[in-house]
Design an enzyme around this catalytic site. Sequence first.
Site, PDB file in Angstrom:
ATOM      1  N   LYS A 210      10.830  58.738  30.368  1.00  0.00           N
ATOM      2  CA  LYS A 210       9.525  58.861  31.041  1.00  0.00           C
ATOM      3  C   LYS A 210       9.664  58.670  32.553  1.00  0.00           C
ATOM      4  O   LYS A 210       9.095  59.430  33.335  1.00  0.00           O
ATOM      5  CB  LYS A 210       8.551  57.832  30.457  1.00  0.00           C
ATOM      6  CG  LYS A 210       8.288  58.000  28.969  1.00  0.00           C
ATOM      7  CD  LYS A 210       7.235  57.040  28.461  1.00  0.00           C
ATOM      8  CE  LYS A 210       7.722  55.610  28.457  1.00  0.00           C
ATOM      9  NZ  LYS A 210       8.803  55.383  27.487  1.00  0.00           N
ATOM     10  N   GLU A 427      30.170  47.762  -0.657  1.00  0.00           N
ATOM     11  CA  GLU A 427      30.044  48.992   0.128  1.00  0.00           C
ATOM     12  C   GLU A 427      30.398  50.222  -0.698  1.00  0.00           C
ATOM     13  O   GLU A 427      29.800  51.291  -0.508  1.00  0.00           O
ATOM     14  CB  GLU A 427      30.943  48.916   1.371  1.00  0.00           C
ATOM     15  CG  GLU A 427      30.609  47.783   2.335  1.00  0.00           C
ATOM     16  CD  GLU A 427      29.176  47.819   2.812  1.00  0.00           C
ATOM     17  OE1 GLU A 427      28.585  48.906   2.884  1.00  0.00           O
ATOM     18  OE2 GLU A 427      28.626  46.729   3.103  1.00  0.00           O
ATOM     19  N   HIS A 430      27.256  51.315  -2.541  1.00  0.00           N
ATOM     20  CA  HIS A 430      26.363  52.094  -1.680  1.00  0.00           C
ATOM     21  C   HIS A 430      26.854  53.541  -1.548  1.00  0.00           C
ATOM     22  O   HIS A 430      26.078  54.498  -1.669  1.00  0.00           O
ATOM     23  CB  HIS A 430      26.301  51.464  -0.287  1.00  0.00           C
ATOM     24  CG  HIS A 430      25.478  50.216  -0.214  1.00  0.00           C
ATOM     25  ND1 HIS A 430      24.190  50.146  -0.677  1.00  0.00           N
ATOM     26  CD2 HIS A 430      25.773  48.984   0.287  1.00  0.00           C
ATOM     27  CE1 HIS A 430      23.706  48.917  -0.470  1.00  0.00           C
ATOM     28  NE2 HIS A 430      24.647  48.197   0.109  1.00  0.00           N
ATOM     29  N   ASP A 502      19.602  44.401   2.245  1.00  0.00           N
ATOM     30  CA  ASP A 502      19.310  45.570   1.412  1.00  0.00           C
ATOM     31  C   ASP A 502      18.043  45.344   0.590  1.00  0.00           C
ATOM     32  O   ASP A 502      17.202  46.248   0.468  1.00  0.00           O
ATOM     33  CB  ASP A 502      20.489  45.854   0.470  1.00  0.00           C
ATOM     34  CG  ASP A 502      21.769  46.177   1.219  1.00  0.00           C
ATOM     35  OD1 ASP A 502      21.670  46.724   2.333  1.00  0.00           O
ATOM     36  OD2 ASP A 502      22.859  45.881   0.702  1.00  0.00           O
TER      37      ASP A 502
END
Length: 625
Positions: A210, A427, A430, A502
């Site tokens: 901006k 992991e 996931h 999670d």
Amino acid sequence: MQKLFKNIGIVIIIFLFISGILVLYGNPAKKPASVSLSALAQQVNEGKVKEIKVSSNTLDITLNDGSTEKSTKETSGGIVETLKNYGVDSEKIQNVSINIQGESGLTFWMGTILPFLLPFLLVGAFIWYMLRQAQRGNNQAMSFGASRARMTDPKNKNQKVTFKSVAGSKEAKEELYEIVEFLKNPKKFLDLGAKIPKGVLLLGSPGTGKTLISKAVAGEANVPFFNISGSEFVEMFVGVGASRVRDLFKQAKKNAPAIIFIDEIDAVGRHRGAGLGGGHDEREQTLNQILVEMDGFDTNTNVIIIAATNRPDVLDPALLRPGRFDRRVTMDLPDIAEREEILKLHSKNKPLTKDADLRQIAQRTPGFSGADLSNLLNEGAILAARRNRKTISMDELTESIEKVILGPERRSRRIDEEEKKIIAYHEAGHAILGATLKNADPVQKISIISRGNAGGYTFSTPEKDKTLHSRNYFIDELSVLLGGYVSEKLTFGDVTTGASNDLERATNMSRSLVTRYGMSELGPRTFGHKQEMVFLGKEMHEEKNYSEKTAEEIDHQVSSFIENAYKVAENILQDKKELLEKLSATLLEKETIEQIEFNEIMGIAPKAKKEEVIEEEKVAVEVEK
């Protein structure tokens, strides 16, 4: 008060310094011995005196052995007459060198008047110094209400910014280019009865450019640019902010046509009457003055105000009406093509290797603002410099993405082997669900190296930018979020605190499906109304527009979403137990797995590039012919 004590301390130091000089001047280190006139007469008779210097009534005596003495004679008589009166022979007097020195006017003033005059001089100097400080304070008080805006001269090429310096934001630049045209050639618009817009409000998340695009408007129009923050108007004294607003517009009118840029206007433009202090506090007085200057009694000004905020919901309605901020330009987060443009712009002065694919980096950074992308490239350059490289490779750029999102690697952190194994299975859970479920985001990277607060991470990004998300996407993402929790439970028969984040995200997502998106069995409606308590700081308050019975049904639906996602994750990981073991073992061995290697383990065929797909389609057409 602190400045007054400082000034008094300086004066005291000056007094001590002058007193020390006077003490040293009046008390030399080695003084000549003082003798009486009778002793002097005896020394002359004995032939010990070599020279006598007469200065007024003071006698400086030098003996034959080089030593010096001092004595004082009577005021009325001369030195010869005095010595004769003490019985000194004339012949002895003739053997002594007598030098009579006249007293100068300066010595007279220094020795007689200065000791009396010096205290008055010091007191006068002290009074003058204090009056001078008071006058300086009055001058500062008079300039307290002056504007603190910084002006950028259009002739200064070093500070000039144009639209070429702003990548992406095509629609915003088109909207603002009309302002540039109006400032360059107002006659074209005035002939058609068009009026110059009074204000432009830039809306958007932090870092979307901006401030940069407002500078570019001034650079393109080649007009003076006054920039100031909204917080610089507000002071503890009522009326100062309004005075600064008047002074700012006065300066801008003198340099018209000009642009005034007010950053973070919500600091003074908040809704009136929503805070403490009634209707006469400093912030509201400042806002009232801004409203008058923008569209009050003086409407024939060639000054455009550009303001920026990321909180348009808290602005006063009077600011947003036509005649004040006539236009609102939204600065969105860049899409993939715009992210690539921004990366190219910020990488101009950075040497990249040939393998550095900015398109791939743009694909991996959905939700990044322009400032985030600039920071990403800067972090990549820092990593390359730390590794003593002359160019920035793809490795540094991809690592910088993770560093910006999660923080730096913590390889020095010692993790127990059992805990490391739990992280690897977590992991892997996931990643397997992310690769199996149809609507989930594809996995880009898996790592069990600690970053920030995360013990490990699975990095997934969508193949293309999305502005709309379906119900099926959220349901699959819930299963992916629960994949680590389910993997721990299936493998070790227990769960750890590693899944806390999670579970929190899954719960929030499930509640949003019910209360915000209307994607539950309760039907297409929202539940609750969130509003910010302005005068209590950043505190969100939820207004309940439903009964306690409905609240129980909402909780039941939220639990239902999570239970179904848990069952899906459990079934998939039980079916792919061998892949889970293989992927976890690979993670324990290598610690990090990239997308290509992960797809090989999962048996996912690599997707052909767009150019290859086009060539295959051409071949298929030829065969059909």
